[in-house]
Design a protein around this motif. Structure first.
Motif, short mmCIF file in Angstrom:
data_model
loop_
_atom_site.label_atom_id
_atom_site.label_comp_id
_atom_site.label_asym_id
_atom_site.label_seq_id
_atom_site.Cartn_x
_atom_site.Cartn_y
_atom_site.Cartn_z
N ASP A 275 0.85 -1.19 0.00
CA ASP A 275 0.00 0.00 0.00
C ASP A 275 0.89 1.25 0.00
N ARG B 23 -9.65 9.25 -0.33
CA ARG B 23 -9.67 7.83 -0.69
C ARG B 23 -10.72 7.10 0.16
N ARG C 212 -1.03 14.58 2.02
CA ARG C 212 -1.28 13.13 1.97
C ARG C 212 -2.47 12.77 2.85
N SER D 228 0.24 4.40 0.40
CA SER D 228 0.09 5.44 1.44
C SER D 228 0.87 5.05 2.70
N ARG E 298 -5.46 13.49 0.89
CA ARG E 298 -5.64 12.50 -0.18
C ARG E 298 -6.22 11.20 0.37
N ASP E 299 -5.64 10.77 1.51
CA ASP E 299 -6.13 9.52 2.11
C ASP E 299 -7.57 9.66 2.58
N SER F 86 3.80 7.27 4.23
CA SER F 86 3.63 7.94 5.53
C SER F 86 4.52 7.39 6.65
N GLY G 96 -4.48 -4.95 7.68
CA GLY G 96 -5.76 -4.24 7.66
C GLY G 96 -6.89 -5.16 8.12
N HIS G 97 -6.54 -6.43 8.27
CA HIS G 97 -7.57 -7.41 8.64
C HIS G 97 -7.41 -7.77 10.10
N ASN H 272 -9.62 1.01 6.36
CA ASN H 272 -8.52 1.12 7.31
C ASN H 272 -7.22 1.58 6.66
N GLN H 273 -7.11 1.20 5.40
CA GLN H 273 -5.92 1.57 4.64
C GLN H 273 -5.74 3.11 4.64
N PRO H 274 -6.72 3.87 4.12
CA PRO H 274 -6.58 5.34 4.15
C PRO H 274 -6.59 5.91 5.57
N LEU H 275 -7.40 5.28 6.45
CA LEU H 275 -7.43 5.77 7.84
C LEU H 275 -6.04 5.70 8.45
N SER H 276 -5.42 4.54 8.18
CA SER H 276 -4.08 4.32 8.70
C SER H 276 -3.14 5.41 8.19
N GLY H 277 -3.27 5.67 6.89
CA GLY H 277 -2.44 6.71 6.28
C GLY H 277 -2.71 8.07 6.92
N ALA I 189 -13.40 -3.26 5.45
CA ALA I 189 -12.63 -2.78 6.59
C ALA I 189 -11.22 -2.43 6.14
N HIS I 190 -10.69 -3.34 5.35
CA HIS I 190 -9.34 -3.14 4.85
C HIS I 190 -9.27 -1.87 4.01
N LYS J 21 -4.29 -1.98 11.29
CA LYS J 21 -4.62 -0.66 10.76
C LYS J 21 -6.06 -0.31 11.13
N PRO J 22 -6.42 0.90 11.44
CA PRO J 22 -5.45 1.99 11.63
C PRO J 22 -4.90 1.96 13.06
N PHE J 23 -3.64 2.23 13.17
CA PHE J 23 -3.02 2.18 14.51
C PHE J 23 -2.55 3.59 14.89
#
Lengths: 128, 664
Positions: free
Chosen positions: A14, B486, B479, A16, B482-483, A20, A85-86, B446-451, B442-443, A106-108
Motif C-alpha cells: 500500500d 480515498r 497526503r 500510502s 488525499r487519504d 507515511s 488491515g484485517h 482502514n488503509q486510508p485511515l491508517s495513512g 474494513a481493509h 490498521k489503523p493504529f
C-alpha cells in the motif's frame, strides 16, 4: 541510540503506508526504508542492516509470513512487527507463536507504533 | 283261359295219391281247381324224388312246366340254385317230420315247407313243398341292416360319447366315442350301470332323478314334455370325470326313446365334452382378468403417482363417475355418489365463478376444456387442481366428458417456495458477499485511515520541531487529505452497492463499473495471491443497466475465479479481466483464470442453481448472475481455456433497452 540510527524497513504494497510510515519513523530518529514487496526487500542492500521490519501480511506474490520464513531459513534474526488491515489476522497462530515481535492492526495510533517498534528493538537486544 | 282245365288235368294226372276214395273225377277236378287257385306255389315230390305234380302258382312263380313232371328237382332249372332241397326232401321222407328250408329261385327267395304225405301203409309216399315268397321281407331286413350300419358309422364319427340306457340306466349300446372315452369294451359294459362310469362321477342326484324320470315316462304327455324344447331335461355339468383321455368336463343331456310296440323305455344319453372349451375360457378369463387387473393396477398406480384423478360426466343426466384417486384428492370417502353440488361445495369460493364458466362451455358442447381451480378443504387448506376435459359421445349418443384432474398443489407450493427461496437466497448471497466483503471493506477503509493517522502524526511532529519542518508538514497534510478522499471514495462505492434495494436503469460505462469492482476486491485478490490483469477496451459503447446488479455479477465472477485458483501452487494465479466490443454492438466482459478448471460436461451445469463444485458454496452465485444478465437481455456462459482454467463471459446489448425483464 548512538552512532548510526537503527534502520527500520517497511514492506507494504500500500503506497500510502510506504509514504507515511518512513517519515514518522524518521521523526523519531530511526532510519527508514520502504519496499513495495517482500521480493524487493530480499533483493535490497539494506537486508543485513535492518534492525526492525514493519511487514504487511497480505501482499501479492510473497506474503509477509512467507518472508518471515525465508528470513528464518537465511538465519537472519530480524524482529518483525506485522501490519495488517484485517483484524482477524492479528490473532493468526503464525503471529502469536512468539516468532513475531508484534502485530499492528490498521489503523493504529502513533503511540502503538512507537511501542511496537521499541519493543521489537528491545526484543532484538535481549535475544541472544 | 279256355284250355286251362286241360292243363290242370295234365299237371295233376301223374299224381296217384294212393287209393283215396275221394278221387272221383268231379272231386278231383274240384281239388285241382282249388289248388290252382292258391297263390302259393305247391309242388308234390314222390318218394323217388321225382316231381309228381305242381299247381298253377308254381308254374307262374317258379317257372315249372309239364316236362318237369317226373324229373328230379336238381334237374329242374328253376331249382338250380336250391342246393339241399333234395336232401331235405329225403330227410322228411325218411323221418316223416315236416321241415323248412330257404330256397332261392332266380331273383326270388322262398321259405319252402316240406310236409310229408303219408299213404295207407303209413309210410311217406310223397312230400308236399309249399313255397312262401320272402323276397320282399329279406330285402327289407337287408335294408334295415344296411341302414343300421350307416347310422352306426355316422354315430361313430360323433366326437361326443353317446349311449342308450335302459330303464335301470344300464348301458345298452354306445357309439365308438363312448367306449374309447370311458375305456370300456361293448361286451364288458353292456348292462353296466351308467353311474359306474368315469370313476362314478355321474352318480349325482340331478342326473339320477332326471334319467329315472326319462326312462319312466310312460304317458305320451310326459314323453312330449321330456323330448320337446329341451325343457324336460336340464343338462347337468359334471366336472372332474376320470376318463381314458384324462380328466374331463361334460355336459350330460338325455332324451327318452320310445319304440312302437316296445314297452321297455330307454333313453339316449349324450356326453358333451366341454373340457377344451372350459380350459380355453379359463385361460382367456385368466388372461383377460389378469390383463384387466394389471391395466387397472397400472392406471390406479399411475393416478396415484401423478396425483391425477379422472372422472366422466354425462351432461344430460349429470351422472358423474370418479376414479379412486379423485376421491382421495377431494378427500371424500371412496364410493360415495358424487353430485355437482357436492363438487361445488369443495371448490374455493373465489373459483366458483370460474367453474360455472367451465360448466357453461361444456353445456355449449366445447370439445376440449382446460382449467385450473382451487379446493378449499375442511381444514381450510387449499389444493390447486389442474383439469383437462375432452368431450365424447357415448354409445347412446349422449354428450359425455372424460376428464383428468391433477393435484398440482405440491408443484404450486414448491414453485412458490422456490420463488421465495430464490429471492431469499439472492439476498442471502448478497449478505454472504457482504460478510465476505466486510473484511475487504474494513481493509479498504482502514488503509486510508491508517495513512491519515500516520500522516497527521508526522505532520504534528514536523510542526513541533525547531524550526518547524513546514515543507514536510505540508506534504504530510496533503497526503492526509488525499487519504481522506480515498476513504470517502470507498464509502461512496459501498453506499452504491449496499444502500439501494430497487433496480435503477442508467447509462453505464462497463469499464467504470468493472474498475469499481476491481477496486473493491483487489485486497481480497491480493490476500489470495492472485495477480490481476485488467484489459479494458477504450471504445466501449454505453450500455443501459443497473450498476449494482452488474457489479454483483462481476464481483461474483472475480471471487469465483479467485476461489478456483486457491489450490494452484505450481503456476501463477493469474486473473485477466477483459472488456471488449462484441459483434452486433454487444459489450462483452471476460474473466479468465488459471484455476483448476471445470469438467467440460459440467460447464453448463455451473450456471444452474445449487450446482457447485465447491465444498463450501451453495452454487447460487452463478445462477443469480445469469438471471441478472438475462434480465439485461444478455447472456452468461463459461468456456474451458486452451491452457489451465476457465473463462466466464457475459455480453449485454449496447442498444438502449426500455426496461429490464421482470424477475421471475
Amino acid at each position: 541510540m548512538t552512532g548510526r540510527p537503527s534502520l527500520v524497513s517497511v514492506v507494504d504494497d500500500d503506497e500510502s503506508v510506504r509514504e507515511s510510515l518512513p517519515d514518522l519513523l524518521r521523526q523519531w530518529g530511526f532510519a527508514a526504508e520502504a519496499f513495495s514487496s517482500a521480493e524487493a526487500f530480499l533483493a535490497s542492500e539494506v537486508l543485513g542492516e535492518t534492525s526492525c521490519l514493519l511487514l504487511d501480511i497480505v501482499m501479492p506474490g510473497m506474503s509477509g509470513p512467507d518472508l518471515q520464513q525465508e528470513l528464518t531459513r537465511q538465519r537472519r534474526k530480524i524482529p518483525i512487527v506485522f501490519i495488517t488491515g484485517h483484524r482477524e489476522m492479528s490473532r493468526s497462530p503464525l503471529l502469536v507463536d512468539g516468532s513475531a515481535a508484534g502485530c499492528l492492526v490498521k489503523p493504529f495510533s502513533e503511540a502503538a507504533l512507537f511501542d511496537a517498534v521499541s519493543a521489537a528493538l528491545r526484543w532484538q537486544i535481549l535475544d541472544p | 283261359m279256355t284250355e286251362r282245365p286241360a292243363t290242370f288235368r295234365a299237371r295233376w294226372n301223374g299224381l296217384q295219391l294212393g287209393g283215396s276214395g275221394a278221387t272221383t273225377h268231379g272231386f278231383t277236378t274240384d281239388l285241382t281247381s282249388i289248388l290252382d287257385s292258391v297263390e302259393v306255389p305247391i309242388v308234390v315230390v314222390r318218394r323217388d324224388l321225382t316231381v309228381a305234380a305242381f299247381n298253377q302258382a308254381a308254374e307262374d312263380a317258379l317257372g315249372l312246366c309239364l316236362p318237369d313232371i317226373g324229373q328230379r328237382p336238381r334237374d329242374i332249372s328253376a331249382f338250380a340254385g336250391s342246393a339241399g332241397l333234395e336232401e331235405s326232401c329225403t330227410e322228411v321222407i325218411t323221418r316223416g317230420v315236416e321241415s323248412r328250408i330257404d330256397v332261392r329261385a332266380d331273383a326270388a327267395w322262398f321259405v319252402v315247407r316240406i310236409s310229408p304225405s303219408t299213404s295207407a301203409s303209413d309210410h311217406v309216399a310223397a312230400v308236399v313243398l309249399t313255397f312262401t315268397d320272402v323276397t320282399a321281407f329279406r330285402a327289407a331286413v337287408d335294408q334295415a341292416i344296411y341302414e343300421r350300419e350307416c347310422t352306426k358309422a355316422i354315430l361313430n364319427t360323433v366326437a361326443d360319447p353317446l349311449v342308450v340306457v335302459d330303464a335301470d340306466q344300464r348301458a345298452q349300446s354306445g357309439n365308438r366315442s363312448f367306449y374309447t372315452m370311458f375305456g370300456v369294451s361293448p361286451d364288458q359294459w353292456r348292462r353296466t350301470s351308467l353311474y359306474e362310469l368315469g370313476n362314478r362321477a355321474f352318480d349325482c342326484a340331478p342326473l339320477r332323478t332326471q334319467l329315472q324320470a326319462a326312462v319312466a315316462a310312460l304317458s305320451l304327455e310326459q314323453l312330449r314334455d321330456l323330448r320337446g324344447g329341451g325343457h324336460g331335461f336340464r343338462p347337468v355339468e359334471v366336472d372332474h370325470v376320470v376318463t381314458a383321455k384324462g380328466e374331463r368336463t361334460f355336459i350330460v343331456d338325455s332324451r327318452p326313446l320310445s319304440f312302437p310296440g316296445h314297452t321297455e323305455r330307454r333313453a339316449l344319453v349324450r356326453f358333451h365334452d366341454i373340457t377344451a372349451r372350459k380350459q380355453a375360457q379359463a385361460a382367456k378369463d385368466m388372461r383377460s382378468e389378469e390383463e384387466l387387473r394389471r391395466s387397472e393396477a397400472f392406471l390406479a398406480e399411475g393416478q396415484r403417482l401423478s396425483s391425477t384423478g379422472s372422472f366422466s360426466w354425462k351432461v344430460a343426466t349429470d351422472a358423474i363417475t370418479w376414479s379412486e384417486q379423485l376421491y382421495r384428492i377431494y378427500e371424500i370417502d371412496i364410493g360415495v355418489p358424487v353430485t355437482l353440488d357436492a363438487l361445488r361445495a369443495r371448490v374455493h369460493p373465489d373459483d366458483l365463478g370460474l367453474l360455472e364458466n367451465v360448466f357453461q362451455q361444456a353445456g355449449h358442447g366445447a370439445n376440449d376444456l382446460e382449467w385450473q381451480y382451487r379446493l378449499l378443504m375442511p381444514d381450510r387448506s387449499i389444493k390447486f387442481l389442474h383439469a383437462v376435459a375432452h368431450a365424447t359421445r357415448g354409445q347412446d349418443g349422449q354428450l359425455e366428458y372424460l376428464a383428468a384432474v391433477q393435484d398440482v398443489t405440491g408443484r404450486r407450493v414448491s414453485e412458490e417456495a422456490l420463488a421465495k427461496a430464490r429471492s431469499k437466497l439472492a439476498n442471502v448471497a448478497r449478505v454472504t458477499s457482504l460478510g465476505v466483503l466486510t473484511a475487504s471493506i474494513a481493509h479498504e477503509i482502514n488503509q486510508p485511515l491508517s495513512g491519515i493517522i500516520t500522516n497527521a502524526s508526522t505532520c504534528l511532529r514536523m510542526l513541533d520541531t525547531n524550526p518547524p519542518n513546514l515543507t514536510g508538514a505540508r506534504e504530510t497534510a496533503r497526503r492526509t487529505i488525499r487519504d481522506g478522499i480515498r476513504g470517502s471514495d470507498v464509502i461512496t462505492r459501498l453506499r452504491a452497492v449496499f444502500s439501494r434495494e430497487e433496480y435503477t436503469l442508467e447509462p453505464l460505462d462497463l469499464n467504470d463499473v468493472t474498475r469499481e469492482v476491481i477496486a473493491l476486491t483487489l485486497s481480497d485478490l491480493h490476500r489470495n495471491r492472485v495477480a490481476l490483469q485488467s484489459d479494458l477496451a477504450e471504445d466501449l459503447p454505453t450500455i443501459t443497466g443497473d450498476r449494482v446488479q452488474l457489479q454483483q455479477v462481476i464481483l461474483n465472477l472475480l471471487r469465483n475465479a479467485s476461489d478456483a485458483m486457491a489450490d494452484v501452487h505450481d503456476r501463477r494465479r493469474q486473473l485477466v479481466v477483459t472488456t471488449e466490443r462484441d459483434e452486433d454492438d454487444q459489450v462483452r466482459l471476460r474473466v479468465r483464470d488459471t484455476g483448476v478448471g471445470v469438467d467440460p460436461e459440467n460447464l453448463n451445469n455451473l450456471l444452474e442453481a445449487f450446482y457447485t463444485t465447491k465444498s463450501d458454496g451453495m452454487g447460487l452465485g452463478l445462477s443469480i448472475s445469469r438471471s441478472i444478465i438475462e434480465r439485461h437481455h444478455g447472456r452468461l456462459w463459461a468456456d474451458s481455456n486452451d491452457g489451465p482454467g476457465t473463462t466466464f463471459s457475459f455480453s449485454i446489448p449496447s442498444r438502449p433497452t426500455a426496461s429490464l425483464t421482470q424477475p421471475r
